[in-house]
Design a protein around this motif. Structure first.
Motif, PDB file in Angstrom:
ATOM      1  N   TYR A  96      -4.597   4.754   2.512  1.00  0.00           N
ATOM      2  CA  TYR A  96      -3.747   4.251   3.601  1.00  0.00           C
ATOM      3  C   TYR A  96      -3.890   2.730   3.730  1.00  0.00           C
ATOM      4  CZ  TYR A  96      -1.490   4.302   8.221  1.00  0.00           C
ATOM      5  OH  TYR A  96      -0.637   4.094   9.274  1.00  0.00           O
ATOM      6  N   LEU A  97      -5.142   2.258   3.746  1.00  0.00           N
ATOM      7  CA  LEU A  97      -5.377   0.818   3.923  1.00  0.00           C
ATOM      8  C   LEU A  97      -4.973   0.036   2.679  1.00  0.00           C
ATOM      9  CD1 LEU A  97      -6.265  -0.928   6.233  1.00  0.00           C
ATOM     10  CD2 LEU A  97      -8.575  -0.897   5.328  1.00  0.00           C
ATOM     11  N   HIS A  98      -5.162   0.625   1.505  1.00  0.00           N
ATOM     12  CA  HIS A  98      -4.751  -0.033   0.264  1.00  0.00           C
ATOM     13  C   HIS A  98      -3.240  -0.276   0.264  1.00  0.00           C
ATOM     14  CE1 HIS A  98      -3.870  -0.040  -4.194  1.00  0.00           C
ATOM     15  NE2 HIS A  98      -4.637  -1.107  -4.018  1.00  0.00           N
ATOM     16  N   LYS A  99      -2.464   0.708   0.728  1.00  0.00           N
ATOM     17  CA  LYS A  99      -1.010   0.543   0.806  1.00  0.00           C
ATOM     18  C   LYS A  99      -0.635  -0.604   1.752  1.00  0.00           C
ATOM     19  CE  LYS A  99       0.053   5.300  -0.359  1.00  0.00           C
ATOM     20  NZ  LYS A  99       0.361   6.638   0.139  1.00  0.00           N
ATOM     21  N   PHE A 120       1.609  -5.764   2.931  1.00  0.00           N
ATOM     22  CA  PHE A 120       1.643  -6.903   3.851  1.00  0.00           C
ATOM     23  C   PHE A 120       0.892  -8.133   3.345  1.00  0.00           C
ATOM     24  CE2 PHE A 120       2.522  -3.247   6.547  1.00  0.00           C
ATOM     25  CZ  PHE A 120       3.666  -3.688   7.206  1.00  0.00           C
ATOM     26  N   LEU A 121      -0.113  -7.939   2.513  1.00  0.00           N
ATOM     27  CA  LEU A 121      -0.922  -9.077   2.059  1.00  0.00           C
ATOM     28  C   LEU A 121      -0.808  -9.328   0.558  1.00  0.00           C
ATOM     29  CD1 LEU A 121      -4.117  -8.351   4.191  1.00  0.00           C
ATOM     30  CD2 LEU A 121      -2.218  -9.891   4.734  1.00  0.00           C
ATOM     31  N   GLU A 122      -0.130  -8.398  -0.139  1.00  0.00           N
ATOM     32  CA  GLU A 122       0.030  -8.483  -1.588  1.00  0.00           C
ATOM     33  C   GLU A 122      -1.316  -8.580  -2.308  1.00  0.00           C
ATOM     34  OE1 GLU A 122       2.914 -11.517  -2.490  1.00  0.00           O
ATOM     35  OE2 GLU A 122       4.440 -10.544  -1.263  1.00  0.00           O
ATOM     36  N   HIS A 123      -2.326  -7.849  -1.782  1.00  0.00           N
ATOM     37  CA  HIS A 123      -3.646  -7.764  -2.395  1.00  0.00           C
ATOM     38  C   HIS A 123      -3.823  -6.353  -2.950  1.00  0.00           C
ATOM     39  CE1 HIS A 123      -5.174 -11.013   0.637  1.00  0.00           C
ATOM     40  NE2 HIS A 123      -4.457 -11.544  -0.342  1.00  0.00           N
ATOM     41  N   ASP A 124      -4.084  -6.257  -4.240  1.00  0.00           N
ATOM     42  CA  ASP A 124      -4.274  -4.951  -4.874  1.00  0.00           C
ATOM     43  C   ASP A 124      -5.766  -4.627  -4.934  1.00  0.00           C
ATOM     44  OD1 ASP A 124      -3.894  -2.567  -6.166  1.00  0.00           O
ATOM     45  OD2 ASP A 124      -3.279  -3.466  -8.080  1.00  0.00           O
ATOM     46  N   THR A 125      -6.388  -4.559  -3.757  1.00  0.00           N
ATOM     47  CA  THR A 125      -7.824  -4.285  -3.674  1.00  0.00           C
ATOM     48  C   THR A 125      -8.093  -3.358  -2.496  1.00  0.00           C
ATOM     49  OG1 THR A 125      -8.184  -6.214  -2.260  1.00  0.00           O
ATOM     50  CG2 THR A 125      -8.487  -6.543  -4.617  1.00  0.00           C
ATOM     51  N   LEU A 126      -9.237  -2.702  -2.568  1.00  0.00           N
ATOM     52  CA  LEU A 126      -9.708  -1.931  -1.422  1.00  0.00           C
ATOM     53  C   LEU A 126     -10.368  -2.890  -0.446  1.00  0.00           C
ATOM     54  CD1 LEU A 126     -11.312   1.148  -3.212  1.00  0.00           C
ATOM     55  CD2 LEU A 126      -9.082   1.030  -2.080  1.00  0.00           C
ATOM     56  N   THR A 127     -10.281  -2.569   0.824  1.00  0.00           N
ATOM     57  CA  THR A 127     -10.926  -3.375   1.857  1.00  0.00           C
ATOM     58  C   THR A 127     -11.347  -2.452   2.992  1.00  0.00           C
ATOM     59  OG1 THR A 127     -10.707  -5.353   3.252  1.00  0.00           O
ATOM     60  CG2 THR A 127      -8.763  -3.930   3.070  1.00  0.00           C
ATOM     61  N   ASP A 128     -12.251  -2.947   3.825  1.00  0.00           N
ATOM     62  CA  ASP A 128     -12.698  -2.126   4.953  1.00  0.00           C
ATOM     63  C   ASP A 128     -11.868  -2.349   6.202  1.00  0.00           C
ATOM     64  OD1 ASP A 128     -13.703  -4.679   5.364  1.00  0.00           O
ATOM     65  OD2 ASP A 128     -15.778  -4.041   5.598  1.00  0.00           O
ATOM     66  N   ILE A 182      -5.928  -3.174  14.486  1.00  0.00           N
ATOM     67  CA  ILE A 182      -7.039  -3.291  13.548  1.00  0.00           C
ATOM     68  C   ILE A 182      -7.166  -1.973  12.799  1.00  0.00           C
ATOM     69  CG2 ILE A 182      -9.521  -3.663  13.293  1.00  0.00           C
ATOM     70  CD1 ILE A 182      -9.412  -5.360  15.869  1.00  0.00           C
ATOM     71  N   TYR A 183      -6.876  -2.015  11.505  1.00  0.00           N
ATOM     72  CA  TYR A 183      -6.966  -0.843  10.640  1.00  0.00           C
ATOM     73  C   TYR A 183      -8.310  -0.867   9.927  1.00  0.00           C
ATOM     74  CZ  TYR A 183      -1.966  -0.189  11.293  1.00  0.00           C
ATOM     75  OH  TYR A 183      -0.723   0.021  11.844  1.00  0.00           O
ATOM     76  N   ILE A 184      -9.028   0.240   9.974  1.00  0.00           N
ATOM     77  CA  ILE A 184     -10.360   0.324   9.370  1.00  0.00           C
ATOM     78  C   ILE A 184     -10.423   1.547   8.466  1.00  0.00           C
ATOM     79  CG2 ILE A 184     -12.825   0.675   9.823  1.00  0.00           C
ATOM     80  CD1 ILE A 184     -12.417  -0.827  12.468  1.00  0.00           C
ATOM     81  N   SER A 185     -10.806   1.316   7.212  1.00  0.00           N
ATOM     82  CA  SER A 185     -11.029   2.420   6.288  1.00  0.00           C
ATOM     83  C   SER A 185     -12.433   2.970   6.516  1.00  0.00           C
ATOM     84  CB  SER A 185     -10.888   1.972   4.834  1.00  0.00           C
ATOM     85  OG  SER A 185     -11.369   2.992   3.973  1.00  0.00           O
ATOM     86  N   THR A 186     -12.504   4.170   7.018  1.00  0.00           N
ATOM     87  CA  THR A 186     -13.816   4.779   7.257  1.00  0.00           C
ATOM     88  C   THR A 186     -14.518   5.080   5.928  1.00  0.00           C
ATOM     89  OG1 THR A 186     -12.746   6.941   7.523  1.00  0.00           O
ATOM     90  CG2 THR A 186     -13.253   5.693   9.525  1.00  0.00           C
TER      91      THR A 186
END
Length: 139
Positions: free
Chosen positions: A45-48, A53-61, A77-81
């Motif tokens: 979900y956060l990767h999408k 929105f940021l054009e970053h092809d990375t995982l983030t928290d 504030i979106y947070i990947s658990t």
């Protein structure tokens, strides 16, 4: 007002305590609380969002969308658990501590703190640690 939502099966248990703490952080930084929405989700979900929105092809928290107007803090504030769980293991800290760090991190960004340079990142970590200690002392 701070609200907590989930796009995965994560259940956040201490909403009232965390809300009081985060509002205290905001007031201590000389801002006022408007409306903040925490959305807990998984990596996909956060990767999408990161791609779209940021054009970053990375995982983030965490990804935060800042709608602050003047001194009134507002945003989503979106947070990947999943990322938080992995980071907690990597840093050898409890999941809930790492989650609180990420949550206050988003608030500190809304208060104007950055973390792109080593100097800015050092100050951000100091602020996070300060506020995490304040929360721990309230318990």
């Amino acid at each position: 007002m701070i609200s907590y939502n989930s796009e995965n099966d994560f259940l956040f248990g201490n909403e009232a305590q965390v809300s009081v703490w985060l509002e205290a952080v905001i007031l201590n930084e000389k801002f006022k609380l408007g409306e903040i929405n925490y959305i807990f989700c998984d990596d996909d979900y956060l990767h999408k969002l990161n791609l779209e929105f940021l054009e970053h092809d990375t995982l983030t928290d965490i990804i935060s969308f800042d709608y602050t107007v003047g001194k009134i803090i507002q945003g989503d504030i979106y947070i990947s658990t999943e990322r938080v769980e992995d980071n907690a293991k990597d840093f050898s800290v409890p999941f809930i501590e790492e989650l609180h760090r990420v949550m206050v991190h988003g608030i500190l960004h809304y208060c104007g703190y950055k973390d792109k340079t080593a100097k800015d990142e050092k100050l951000m970590r100091e602020k996070e640690n300060y506020y995490l200690q304040l929360f721990a002392n309230r318990q």
